[in-house]
Design a protein around this motif. Structure first.
Motif, PDB file in Angstrom:
ATOM      1  N   ASN A 176       0.871  -1.175   0.000  1.00 41.53           N
ATOM      2  CA  ASN A 176       0.000   0.000   0.000  1.00 41.53           C
ATOM      3  C   ASN A 176       0.908   1.224   0.000  1.00 41.53           C
ATOM      4  O   ASN A 176       1.069   1.930   0.997  1.00 41.53           O
ATOM      5  CB  ASN A 176      -0.939  -0.010   1.210  1.00 41.53           C
TER       6      ASN A 176
ATOM      7  N   ALA B 219       2.203   3.586   3.008  1.00 43.96           N
ATOM      8  CA  ALA B 219       3.357   3.021   3.712  1.00 43.96           C
ATOM      9  C   ALA B 219       4.685   3.610   3.227  1.00 43.96           C
ATOM     10  O   ALA B 219       5.664   3.605   3.966  1.00 43.96           O
ATOM     11  CB  ALA B 219       3.368   1.501   3.589  1.00 43.96           C
TER      12      ALA B 219
ATOM     13  N   VAL C  26      -1.564  -4.922  -7.489  1.00 47.34           N
ATOM     14  CA  VAL C  26      -2.038  -6.272  -7.179  1.00 47.34           C
ATOM     15  C   VAL C  26      -2.218  -6.349  -5.673  1.00 47.34           C
ATOM     16  O   VAL C  26      -1.244  -6.321  -4.912  1.00 47.34           O
ATOM     17  CB  VAL C  26      -1.021  -7.338  -7.654  1.00 47.34           C
ATOM     18  N   ASP C  27      -3.454  -6.364  -5.225  1.00 51.23           N
ATOM     19  CA  ASP C  27      -3.753  -6.341  -3.784  1.00 51.23           C
ATOM     20  C   ASP C  27      -5.198  -6.801  -3.602  1.00 51.23           C
ATOM     21  O   ASP C  27      -6.073  -6.335  -4.329  1.00 51.23           O
ATOM     22  CB  ASP C  27      -3.587  -4.894  -3.254  1.00 51.23           C
TER      23      ASP C  27
ATOM     24  N   ARG D  73      -7.241  -5.910  -1.563  1.00 52.98           N
ATOM     25  CA  ARG D  73      -8.074  -4.751  -1.204  1.00 52.98           C
ATOM     26  C   ARG D  73      -7.905  -3.678  -2.254  1.00 52.98           C
ATOM     27  O   ARG D  73      -6.832  -3.508  -2.819  1.00 52.98           O
ATOM     28  CB  ARG D  73      -7.569  -4.117   0.093  1.00 52.98           C
TER      29      ARG D  73
ATOM     30  N   GLY E 188      -3.028 -14.574  -1.118  1.00 54.81           N
ATOM     31  CA  GLY E 188      -1.952 -15.555  -1.191  1.00 54.81           C
ATOM     32  C   GLY E 188      -1.692 -16.146  -2.564  1.00 54.81           C
ATOM     33  O   GLY E 188      -0.850 -17.031  -2.704  1.00 54.81           O
TER      34      GLY E 188
ATOM     35  N   ASP F 140      -0.369 -14.850  -5.340  1.00 55.19           N
ATOM     36  CA  ASP F 140       0.544 -14.109  -6.222  1.00 55.19           C
ATOM     37  C   ASP F 140       1.502 -14.974  -7.035  1.00 55.19           C
ATOM     38  O   ASP F 140       1.832 -14.630  -8.172  1.00 55.19           O
ATOM     39  CB  ASP F 140       1.341 -13.095  -5.398  1.00 55.19           C
TER      40      ASP F 140
ATOM     41  N   SER G  57       6.090  -5.744  -1.379  1.00 52.94           N
ATOM     42  CA  SER G  57       6.260  -5.499   0.052  1.00 52.94           C
ATOM     43  C   SER G  57       5.528  -6.574   0.861  1.00 52.94           C
ATOM     44  O   SER G  57       5.502  -7.736   0.448  1.00 52.94           O
ATOM     45  CB  SER G  57       5.797  -4.075   0.369  1.00 52.94           C
ATOM     46  N   GLN G  58       4.866  -6.202   1.957  1.00 53.10           N
ATOM     47  CA  GLN G  58       4.418  -7.225   2.915  1.00 53.10           C
ATOM     48  C   GLN G  58       3.317  -8.156   2.407  1.00 53.10           C
ATOM     49  O   GLN G  58       3.136  -9.236   2.956  1.00 53.10           O
ATOM     50  CB  GLN G  58       4.016  -6.575   4.245  1.00 53.10           C
TER      51      GLN G  58
ATOM     52  N   ASN H 189      -6.692 -10.169   7.029  1.00 52.73           N
ATOM     53  CA  ASN H 189      -5.558  -9.452   6.424  1.00 52.73           C
ATOM     54  C   ASN H 189      -5.221  -8.318   7.398  1.00 52.73           C
ATOM     55  O   ASN H 189      -6.128  -7.722   7.985  1.00 52.73           O
ATOM     56  CB  ASN H 189      -6.050  -8.932   5.066  1.00 52.73           C
TER      57      ASN H 189
ATOM     58  N   ARG I 114      -1.108  -1.596   7.596  1.00 50.53           N
ATOM     59  CA  ARG I 114      -0.871  -0.269   8.140  1.00 50.53           C
ATOM     60  C   ARG I 114      -1.950   0.746   7.789  1.00 50.53           C
ATOM     61  O   ARG I 114      -2.644   0.600   6.790  1.00 50.53           O
ATOM     62  CB  ARG I 114       0.463   0.238   7.594  1.00 50.53           C
ATOM     63  N   ILE I 115      -2.051   1.775   8.610  1.00 48.88           N
ATOM     64  CA  ILE I 115      -2.889   2.907   8.246  1.00 48.88           C
ATOM     65  C   ILE I 115      -1.990   4.110   7.984  1.00 48.88           C
ATOM     66  O   ILE I 115      -0.790   4.079   8.254  1.00 48.88           O
ATOM     67  CB  ILE I 115      -3.957   3.220   9.310  1.00 48.88           C
ATOM     68  N   ARG I 116      -2.601   5.172   7.455  1.00 47.06           N
ATOM     69  CA  ARG I 116      -1.814   6.266   6.913  1.00 47.06           C
ATOM     70  C   ARG I 116      -0.953   6.972   7.954  1.00 47.06           C
ATOM     71  O   ARG I 116       0.219   7.251   7.710  1.00 47.06           O
ATOM     72  CB  ARG I 116      -2.776   7.275   6.264  1.00 47.06           C
TER      73      ARG I 116
ATOM     74  N   GLN J  48      -0.408   6.292  11.466  1.00 47.67           N
ATOM     75  CA  GLN J  48       0.203   5.702  12.661  1.00 47.67           C
ATOM     76  C   GLN J  48       1.423   4.883  12.269  1.00 47.67           C
ATOM     77  O   GLN J  48       1.472   4.314  11.178  1.00 47.67           O
ATOM     78  CB  GLN J  48      -0.785   4.799  13.412  1.00 47.67           C
TER      79      GLN J  48
ATOM     80  N   HIS K 190       3.383   1.667  13.483  1.00 54.06           N
ATOM     81  CA  HIS K 190       3.410   0.434  14.283  1.00 54.06           C
ATOM     82  C   HIS K 190       2.636   0.529  15.581  1.00 54.06           C
ATOM     83  O   HIS K 190       1.439   0.766  15.560  1.00 54.06           O
ATOM     84  CB  HIS K 190       4.865   0.016  14.549  1.00 54.06           C
TER      85      HIS K 190
ATOM     86  N   LYS L 196      -0.630 -12.065   7.029  1.00 51.90           N
ATOM     87  CA  LYS L 196      -1.701 -11.522   6.190  1.00 51.90           C
ATOM     88  C   LYS L 196      -2.865 -12.484   5.969  1.00 51.90           C
ATOM     89  O   LYS L 196      -3.846 -12.089   5.351  1.00 51.90           O
ATOM     90  CB  LYS L 196      -1.146 -11.120   4.805  1.00 51.90           C
TER      91      LYS L 196
HETATM   92  N1  LIG Z   1       1.938   4.754   7.786  1.00 52.76           N
HETATM   93  C1  LIG Z   1       2.841   3.784   7.999  1.00 52.76           C
HETATM   94  N2  LIG Z   1       3.800   3.541   7.075  1.00 52.76           N
HETATM   95  C2  LIG Z   1       4.678   2.531   7.293  1.00 52.76           C
HETATM   96  C3  LIG Z   1       4.661   1.754   8.479  1.00 52.76           C
HETATM   97  C4  LIG Z   1       3.668   2.074   9.453  1.00 52.76           C
HETATM   98  O1  LIG Z   1       3.593   1.473  10.532  1.00 52.76           O
HETATM   99  N3  LIG Z   1       2.786   3.078   9.174  1.00 52.76           N
HETATM  100  N4  LIG Z   1       5.535   0.721   8.654  1.00 52.76           N
HETATM  101  C5  LIG Z   1       6.657   0.547   7.750  1.00 52.76           C
HETATM  102  C6  LIG Z   1       7.052  -0.871   7.685  1.00 52.76           C
HETATM  103  S1  LIG Z   1       8.032  -1.487   8.919  1.00 52.76           S
HETATM  104  C7  LIG Z   1       6.734  -1.672   6.639  1.00 52.76           C
HETATM  105  S2  LIG Z   1       7.276  -3.284   6.609  1.00 52.76           S
HETATM  106  C8  LIG Z   1       6.036  -1.160   5.464  1.00 52.76           C
HETATM  107  C9  LIG Z   1       4.963  -2.103   4.943  1.00 52.76           C
HETATM  108  O2  LIG Z   1       4.372  -1.549   3.828  1.00 52.76           O
HETATM  109  P1  LIG Z   1       3.262  -2.333   3.046  1.00 52.76           P
HETATM  110  O3  LIG Z   1       3.701  -3.714   2.773  1.00 52.76           O
HETATM  111  O4  LIG Z   1       2.860  -1.514   1.888  1.00 52.76           O
HETATM  112  O5  LIG Z   1       2.052  -2.324   4.122  1.00 52.76           O
HETATM  113  P2  LIG Z   1       0.954  -3.342   4.660  1.00 52.76           P
HETATM  114  O6  LIG Z   1      -0.222  -2.502   4.963  1.00 52.76           O
HETATM  115  O7  LIG Z   1       1.503  -4.183   5.737  1.00 52.76           O
HETATM  116  O8  LIG Z   1       0.607  -4.387   3.492  1.00 52.76           O
HETATM  117  C10 LIG Z   1       0.573  -4.076   2.160  1.00 52.76           C
HETATM  118  C11 LIG Z   1      -0.607  -4.653   1.419  1.00 52.76           C
HETATM  119  O9  LIG Z   1      -0.531  -6.064   1.264  1.00 52.76           O
HETATM  120  C12 LIG Z   1      -1.837  -6.451   0.941  1.00 52.76           C
HETATM  121  N5  LIG Z   1      -1.987  -7.907   0.894  1.00 52.76           N
HETATM  122  C13 LIG Z   1      -2.463  -8.743   1.847  1.00 52.76           C
HETATM  123  N6  LIG Z   1      -2.477 -10.010   1.402  1.00 52.76           N
HETATM  124  C14 LIG Z   1      -2.020  -9.984   0.126  1.00 52.76           C
HETATM  125  C15 LIG Z   1      -1.810 -10.981  -0.884  1.00 52.76           C
HETATM  126  O10 LIG Z   1      -2.027 -12.168  -0.692  1.00 52.76           O
HETATM  127  N7  LIG Z   1      -1.315 -10.561  -2.078  1.00 52.76           N
HETATM  128  C16 LIG Z   1      -1.046  -9.256  -2.350  1.00 52.76           C
HETATM  129  N8  LIG Z   1      -0.603  -8.946  -3.561  1.00 52.76           N
HETATM  130  N9  LIG Z   1      -1.265  -8.297  -1.428  1.00 52.76           N
HETATM  131  C17 LIG Z   1      -1.713  -8.655  -0.209  1.00 52.76           C
HETATM  132  C18 LIG Z   1      -2.654  -5.740   1.977  1.00 52.76           C
HETATM  133  O11 LIG Z   1      -4.018  -5.662   1.607  1.00 52.76           O
HETATM  134  C19 LIG Z   1      -1.960  -4.397   2.056  1.00 52.76           C
HETATM  135  O12 LIG Z   1      -2.646  -3.390   1.332  1.00 52.76           O
HETATM  136  O13 LIG Z   1       5.424   0.081   5.776  1.00 52.76           O
HETATM  137  C20 LIG Z   1       6.324   1.025   6.343  1.00 52.76           C
HETATM  138  N10 LIG Z   1       5.621   2.280   6.350  1.00 52.76           N
END
Ligand SMILES: Nc1nc2c(c(=O)[nH]1)N[C@H]1C(S)=C(S)[C@@H](COP(=O)(O)OP(=O)(O)OC[C@H]3O[C@@H](n4cnc5c(=O)[nH]c(N)nc54)[C@H](O)[C@@H]3O)O[C@H]1N2
Ligand SMILES: Nc1nc2c(c(=O)[nH]1)N[C@H]1C(S)=C(S)[C@@H](COP(=O)(O)OP(=O)(O)OC[C@H]3O[C@@H](n4cnc5c(=O)[nH]c(N)nc54)[C@H](O)[C@@H]3O)O[C@H]1N2
Ligand code: SF4
Ligand SMILES: [Mo]
Length: 897
Positions: free
Chosen positions: A171, A175, A198-199, A201, A218, A220, A294-295, A596, A599-601, A603, A605, A701
């Protein structure tokens, strides 16, 4: 608060996400001013909502200010002695594997280096793991399999130069907001650029997407294997590149072919065939492609395979090592990369060396002059906490992370810590769910108080600099760890007096017996040997630089693998045969929905810092569960009502948000809420402790859960100048507003007398007014002191309660006006008062959703720019632009101007 030097802007790096934005900090009559550093190559002056609110986190309220042993304040000497003795005694009695460190991608490289050296070189165990296990360990393993080293090929400019950007399981808009803004700006200036998300949501990131594949959780690896197969069929592979620079193509392709063609891929991915076809065709025809992941990929029981399925298509098309292309694992934490560089994961040794090579072990032993070098990998995070639970590990030192909230099966983690013989926690904050389990608490200097380096997602090393004196008796982590090491008998190897000294040693180790040019036999990608001779002044002035930085590339390296040479013995990259798997545990009739999390915009962790800032707490102030409309109907969930989520491991309460952004069968809960801000809201209590067999990263997730309405006997809210301890609530979420705390509450037990309950909670001798409607079960009360509002309580048998906006605005006033007083308990603002702004969308200027919708309707605003010009919303950090656009879409055509 006084900056250490107010004669010039001080430059540092944001301590939140892995984008690694530069900040410039100044002091003027109005206080500390913090802006984006216009010269920093990660952000060129931009900051997101969190970064731009950093100055508001610097106050000392809530900080851990002194060492505490068993809850009692002690001297540093005493506390350090106790830690050193405790660890030494357990090592002497049970061996080095009976102790562990659990550290974090948020400590600085210098802190990390010292912790790793102490555990692996001197205590003699590799039981040091980090929260990067929950975050980047999958990408580390995939990089090593494909490239022979954990090396990110691309740089940020590649995202701007690409013609196609595929964003998988990320996201990005929330993130990695500043990188997202760089991408959005590039797309605006080159409208032909395409973006695919690709998500499962629909996220804010979809705002700029040409195509969104709402993939089944899951799935992908099926998609990317299908893509590889398609590219072959369409003759879109770079076969001569593969011939020269890649091995493993044949087996990888065979595995991909088993997935079948587009209709089959579409079926298993739960996406329309037309969309899969469109994505595949875009990918086939676009040379300059970057795939960000990413995650959504990493946090999976088959995450390493998924990441390799992504890297495979880049290798097979030769789209790597050239401008505008490559697979890009974006890092989460500010120093996730630095931790990987020092070798802070339990299966790494140091400086990109691991335990698989006896020569490397000897090399590190010689370099450190280490008496007890570890020879085997240690326990990975989930296993480590299971070993703490079973008593195999008897002492643990937790530094810069909050595992009682963030590890899967978090109730077990907490129980393990409570039962552990010796728990030491170094943190900046006094009260967290993890500090509550500690025997010894060590106050760590926080952001803005400590000096060192961090490495961002594009391998760029930047300085974090001290801007302010440390709070209370807080000390930097490197100092605390070195002091303990000295007291454990390793005085000489840990006689560090400043971070520059540690950095030089770390740089020297990276270049030690490493050949600067790996094509002539050097094995280690991570080489910053050219920085080993920095003087203290040069370290102080160090400019952001991308590794490798060595005699072959003294100015650093923007992009890796430009010449098609990789860090494997034969120099070829490896494609991996991936047999796709779905999540390890599937839904059933007891647990029919997939949980699933993410993160939110606004906050960060576990909210220890962002939760202090009112404007970051206004966008989302409660734990929530997002549910798709038909699922909500099926499980009788009401928008705005409460729900209980239950998995095989634990349960929690959250507010229901019905939303068509959600895929049917799947619900989303933010990872942030915990006991320090809420009651019964730790989502990781539900998450299964299932991990990827290669990386050990948990499947955060995809946990099967059930969701049922939760109907308490009463619900309510309290706004109060102080944060309150409320008796007898089963649910509570506290958030900070400007001048007040907001408590959203619910309870099972009706108190005998509301007045006693309320006055017991707000135990100020104020003047009370109250209103009760016994028949309807409603009770409202307010406490005033000399005409100033101290608290309001609104309690009811259900969630039908007034809006909070006008009531909260009254805390900004020294004395309530008669008309306000008259409307207080009916929550009715006087005529003409700004009443209901709606939920805050723009954190920078506190503009709410209803204000925006209203302006769109009454003033006929038709674009994000017009909303900005009218309300300022979206014109500072830009993090809220996707949401403003959605409000615009919703109200398009409703204009009544
Ligand atoms: N605002 C904010 N920003 C942050 C952070 C925070 O706490 N707050 N933390 C930081 C850290 S440590 C990290 S690791 C990063 C993480 O950054 P991101 O990985 O972008 O964040 P997440 O929200 O954990 O997950 C990303 C997306 O994965 C999707 N997802 C879930 N299951 C699947 C699936 O099976 N396939 C696919 N393709 N997508 C899936 C979720 O719906 C979610 O939208 O963010 C960093 N940035
Ligand atoms: N369900 C679910 N769980 C997840 C995730 C998910 O997506 N879903 N994501 C996972 C990921 S990717 C991550 S990175 C983790 C993050 O999870 P955690 O690391 O547990 O979360 P933080 O709140 O960042 O914890 C950092 C702690 O360090 C303290 N601190 C800050 N600066 C310093 C410092 O300089 N020194 C010291 N000693 N302490 C400091 C803070 O006050 C805070 O208590 O959560 C993981 N858990
Ligand atoms: S994008 Fe935001 S949180 Fe991330 S480093 Fe930049 S300012 Fe900090
Ligand atoms: Mo992370």
């Amino acid at each position: 608060m006084q900056l250490l030097d107010s004669s010039q802007p001080l430059r540092s790096t944001c301590p939140y996400c892995g984008v690694g934005c530069g900040v410039a900090v100044n002091q003027d009559a109005a206080g500390i001013q913090l802006v984006g550093d216009p010269w920093h190559p990660a952000n060129f002056g931009r900051l997101c909502s969190k970064g731009s609110a950093l100055a508001e986190t610097l106050e000392h309220d809530g900080r851990l200010l002194h060492p505490l042993v068993d809850g009692q304040r002690t001297s540093w000497d005493e506390a350090l002695e106790r830690v050193a003795d405790g660890f030494s005694q357990i090592v002497a009695a049970y061996g080095p594997d009976a102790v562990a460190f659990y550290v974090s991608g948020q400590i600085l490289t210098e802190d990390y280096y010292v912790a790793n050296k102490l555990m692996k070189g001197f205590i003699g165990s590799a039981n040091i793991d980090t929260n990067s296990r929950l975050c980047m360990s999958t990408a580390v393993a995939a990089h090593k399999r494909a490239f022979g080293a954990d090396a990110v090929p691309v740089c940020y400019e590649d995202i701007e130069q690409a013609d196609l950007v595929v964003i998988v399981g990320s996201n990005y808009a929330w993130a990695h907001p500043v990188l997202y803004q760089r991408l959005a700006a590039a797309k605006k200036s080159r409208p032909d650029m395409q973006v695919v998300v690709v998500d499962p949501r629909r996220t804010a990131t979809c705002d700029i997407a040409d195509l969104h594949l709402a993939i089944a959780p899951g799935a992908d690896a099926y998609l990317f294997n299908g893509l590889l197969h398609h590219l072959r069929r369409e003759d879109a592979l770079a076969l001569s590149y593969v011939e020269q620079h890649v091995e493993g193509f044949a087996t990888a392709f065979e595995a991909a072919r088993a997935v079948g063609s587009i209709p089959k891929v579409a079926q298993v991915c739960g996406v329309p065939e037309s969309q899969v076809g469109e994505f595949f065709r875009m990918f086939a025809r676009t040379e300059r492609t970057v795939t960000i992941f990413s995650q959504g990929i990493n946090q999976s029981s088959s995450g390493v395979d998924k990441a390799n399925a992504i890297i495979n298509v880049h290798l097979a098309t030769g789209r790597i090592g050239k401008p505008g292309m490559g697979p890009f694992s974006v890092t989460g934490q500010p120093n996730a990369m630095g931790g990987r560089e020092v070798g802070g994961l339990a299966n790494q040794l140091a400086a990109h060396m691991d335990f698989s090579d006896a020569e490397n072990i000897e090399l590190v032993k010689r370099f450190w002059n280490a008496p007890n070098i570890a020879r085997q990998p240690g326990l990975k995070a989930v296993d480590m906490f299971q070993a703490i639970g079973s008593g195999r590990i008897k002492a643990v030192w937790i530094i810069g992370t909050n595992p009682a909230v963030s590890l899967p099966d978090a109730d077990k983690v907490r129980a393990a810590l409570m039962a552990c013989e010796l728990v030491v926690v170094s943190d900046c904050v006094r009260h967290t769910d993890t500090t509550a389990c500690a025997d010894i608490l060590l106050p760590a200097a926080g952001w803005g108080e400590k000096d060192g380096t961090v490495t961002n997602s594009e391998r760029r090393i930047s300085r974090q600099r001290a801007l302010l004196p440390a709070a209370g008796e807080a000390r930097p982590d490197w100092w605390i760890i070195s002091q303990v090491a000295q007291r454990m008998g390793y005085a000489e190897a840990f006689d560090y007096t400043k971070p520059a000294q540690i950095f030089r040693e770390h740089a020297r180790l990276s270049g030690f017996e490493n050949v600067p040019d790996f094509r002539s036999g050097g094995q280690r990608a991570f080489d910053i040997g050219a920085l080993a001779a920095l003087s203290d002044a040069e370290y102080e002035a160090l400019q952001p630089v991308q590794w490798p930085v060595n005699s072959a590339s003294p100015q650093g390296t923007q992009r890796l693998f430009a010449d098609g040479q990789f860090y494997t013995p034969n120099g070829k990259a490896r494609m991996i045969a991936v047999a796709p798997r779905l999540p390890a545990v599937v839904t059933d009739s007891d647990f029919p929905l997939v949980l699933n999390t993410g993160r939110i915009r606004d906050q960060w962790h576990t909210m220890t810092r962002t939760g202090k800032v009112p404007r970051l707490s206004a966008h989302s102030y409660e734990p929530y569960v997002q549910v798709q409309a038909e699922d909500a109907q099926r499980y009788r969930l009401q928008d705005g009502g409460l729900a209980r989520l239950t998995s095989r491991h634990g349960s929690m309460l959250a507010r229901v948000q019905v939303s068509d952004d959600q895929r049917p069968g799947s619900v989303f809960v933010p990872m942030h809420w915990n006991d320090a801000f809420a009651k019964a809201a730790r989502v990781d209590a539900l998450v299964a402790p299932i991990t990827d067999p290669i990386s050990g990263q948990p499947e955060s997730k995809h946990t099967p859960v059930r969701v049922a309405p939760y109907r308490p006997a009463w619900q309510g809210f309290v706004l109060s100048r102080k944060r309150l301890e409320l008796p007898d609530t089963s649910y509570c979420a506290c958030s900070r507003g400007t001048g007040y705390w907001r408590h959203e509450i619910a309870g099972e037990m009706l108190p005998g007398e509301w007045r006693d309950w309320v006055q017991g909670a707000e135990n100020d001798a104020g003047e009370w007014i109250e209103y009760r409607d016994a028949a309807m079960g409603r009770y409202r009360a307010a406490c005033l002191q000399d005409g100033r509002l101290e608290a309001v309580f609104f309690l009811a048998p259900d969630q039908r309660l007034p809006e909070r906006e006008w009531l909260s605005s009254l805390f900004g006033q020294a004395i309530l006006q008669p008309a306000e007083l008259a409307g207080l308990l009916s929550a009715r603002p006087p005529l003409g008062a700004v009443s209901d702004t709606g939920r805050i969308v723009c954190a920078c200027f506190s503009v709410g959703a209803k204000t925006i919708a209203n302006a769109i309707q009454t003033q006929g605003l038709g674009s994000v720019e017009a909303v900005g010009a009218c309300l300022k919303a979206g014109t500072n950090c830009g993090s809220c632009v996707p949401e403003i656009r959605r409000i615009l879409e919703k109200h398009a055509g409703e204009q009544c101007a």
